[in-house]
Scaffold this motif. Structure first.
Motif, short mmCIF file in Angstrom:
data_model
loop_
_atom_site.label_atom_id
_atom_site.label_comp_id
_atom_site.label_asym_id
_atom_site.label_seq_id
_atom_site.Cartn_x
_atom_site.Cartn_y
_atom_site.Cartn_z
N THR A 2 44.06 44.35 49.73
CA THR A 2 45.12 45.32 49.54
C THR A 2 46.05 44.83 48.44
OG1 THR A 2 45.02 45.86 51.89
CG2 THR A 2 46.98 46.57 50.69
N THR A 3 46.44 45.73 47.57
CA THR A 3 47.40 45.40 46.52
C THR A 3 48.56 46.37 46.57
OG1 THR A 3 46.24 46.74 44.88
CG2 THR A 3 45.64 44.40 45.02
N ARG A 40 51.85 44.76 36.92
CA ARG A 40 51.87 43.76 38.00
C ARG A 40 51.26 44.37 39.27
NH1 ARG A 40 56.36 42.73 34.99
NH2 ARG A 40 56.81 40.54 34.58
N VAL A 41 50.48 43.54 39.96
CA VAL A 41 49.84 43.95 41.21
C VAL A 41 50.08 42.84 42.22
CG1 VAL A 41 47.67 44.57 42.33
CG2 VAL A 41 48.06 45.22 39.95
N TYR A 42 50.80 43.16 43.30
CA TYR A 42 51.17 42.19 44.31
C TYR A 42 50.13 42.19 45.44
CZ TYR A 42 55.61 41.91 41.91
OH TYR A 42 56.59 41.72 40.96
N SER A 43 49.84 40.99 45.95
CA SER A 43 48.89 40.84 47.06
C SER A 43 49.65 40.65 48.37
CB SER A 43 48.02 39.61 46.80
OG SER A 43 48.81 38.42 46.89
N ASP A 44 48.90 40.62 49.47
CA ASP A 44 49.52 40.32 50.76
C ASP A 44 50.17 38.94 50.73
OD1 ASP A 44 48.93 42.72 52.16
OD2 ASP A 44 46.89 42.03 52.54
N GLY A 45 49.52 37.98 50.08
CA GLY A 45 50.09 36.64 49.95
C GLY A 45 51.40 36.64 49.18
N ASP A 46 51.45 37.45 48.13
CA ASP A 46 52.70 37.58 47.37
C ASP A 46 53.80 38.16 48.24
OD1 ASP A 46 51.48 36.64 44.98
OD2 ASP A 46 50.84 38.69 44.46
#
Length: 126
Positions: A2-3, A40-46
């Motif tokens: 997921t992003t 910019r594409v944010y991840s679950d970790g981000d």
């Protein structure tokens, strides 16, 4: 995987898009992945990291300390340094809680004094 777009990451973290960019530029956040189009594409970790940074910021951690934590978090060999940084911050939080508890006692004493004065003069609402 997921992003999330910058707007979604901002909404979920409570930080503004400008703050997200600032945190990335200052090294508080690691470099955020980019889409094929350069966005910019944010991840679950981000998002997890942003949530933890929000917690630290809300407890008064300075930008300098956030920057240091961000730098350390990118190297798995720095766990002892991260622990030390977080222990130092936890001690600071405990000291502030102690100060706030003492301040609360003073404020409550003043409220009690005013209530007593209101009862004495008959101006208080029952």
């Amino acid at each position: 995987m997921t992003t999330y777009s910058p707007a979604e990451a901002a909404a979920q973290s409570g930080f503004s898009i400008d703050t997200l960019r600032y945190y990335e530029r200052e090294g508080i956040l690691p470099r955020i992945e980019r889409s094929a189009g350069g966005r910019r594409v944010y991840s679950d970790g981000d998002l997890w990291m942003l949530g933890f940074l929000r917690c630290l910021r809300d407890t008064g951690m300075s930008i300098e300390q956030l920057r240091r934590y961000g730098e350390l978090s990118r190297d798995d060999t720095t766990m002892p340094e991260r622990v030390a940084l977080l222990e130092e911050h936890a001690a600071s939080i405990r000291a502030r809680i102690t100060e706030l508890d003492a301040t609360l006692v003073r404020v409550e004493e003043k409220v009690d004094w005013y209530r007593g004065e209101l009862r004495r003069t008959g101006d208080g609402a029952s």
